[in-house]
Design an enzyme around this catalytic site. Sequence first.
Site, PDB file in Angstrom:
ATOM      1  N   ASP A 134      24.049 -22.375 -15.021  1.00 16.04           N
ATOM      2  CA  ASP A 134      22.306 -22.509 -15.356  1.00 16.04           C
ATOM      3  C   ASP A 134      21.991 -20.917 -14.839  1.00 16.04           C
ATOM      4  O   ASP A 134      22.238 -20.825 -13.115  1.00 16.04           O
ATOM      5  CB  ASP A 134      21.790 -24.009 -15.431  1.00 16.04           C
ATOM      6  CG  ASP A 134      22.671 -24.616 -16.231  1.00 16.04           C
ATOM      7  OD1 ASP A 134      22.487 -23.895 -17.639  1.00 16.04           O
ATOM      8  OD2 ASP A 134      21.848 -25.964 -15.638  1.00 16.04           O
ATOM      9  N   ASP A 169      21.549 -23.148 -23.930  1.00 16.20           N
ATOM     10  CA  ASP A 169      20.703 -24.094 -24.238  1.00 16.20           C
ATOM     11  C   ASP A 169      19.349 -23.121 -25.194  1.00 16.20           C
ATOM     12  O   ASP A 169      19.254 -23.936 -25.350  1.00 16.20           O
ATOM     13  CB  ASP A 169      20.212 -24.162 -22.679  1.00 16.20           C
ATOM     14  CG  ASP A 169      20.926 -24.825 -21.425  1.00 16.20           C
ATOM     15  OD1 ASP A 169      21.960 -24.888 -21.898  1.00 16.20           O
ATOM     16  OD2 ASP A 169      20.954 -24.508 -20.385  1.00 16.20           O
TER      17      ASP A 169
END
Length: 166
Positions: free
Chosen positions: A126, A144
């Site tokens: 991330d 995402d």
Amino acid sequence: MAKTLSKSSGGALAPWLGISLIVILFDQLTKIAVLKTFAYGAMHQLTPFFNLTLIYNRGAAFGFLATAGGWQRWAFTALGIGATLVICYLLKRHGHQRLFSLSLALILGGALGNVIDRLIYGHVIDFLDFHVGAWHWPAFNLADSAITVGAVLLIYDELRRVRGAR
């Protein structure tokens, strides 16, 4: 009446898989760039509300089950592969429904992007960090984002379909 890609009861699978592949490609390229550029936890402020960072997410959305001991890597990988099979089936049967299929293609690309991370690294990479002052939204990635946009489009498509049936 829904716009169609083909006259058959199903639709062409290839265009939707192509969209998923583009999502996977951009997701993986951005993650590779971040891995090569940032040390773990390093942060680069781009705007007063947006940073680039490098975070490892061993769990699911918002770090759910991140400290569960390792089994979650395989559980979320299996879930992603299972979702892939279901989505491919739905795309094959409903490929003529453009918005529905686009939403599924985005979700598929995002799910596989994160499955690839779990298989290669043991966690998801991330790097997008939005914040207001000291409050930070959990870091996320392009996979995402594709899943989220796909889910919103899926809800919109269903609401539109239900409203049209009245």
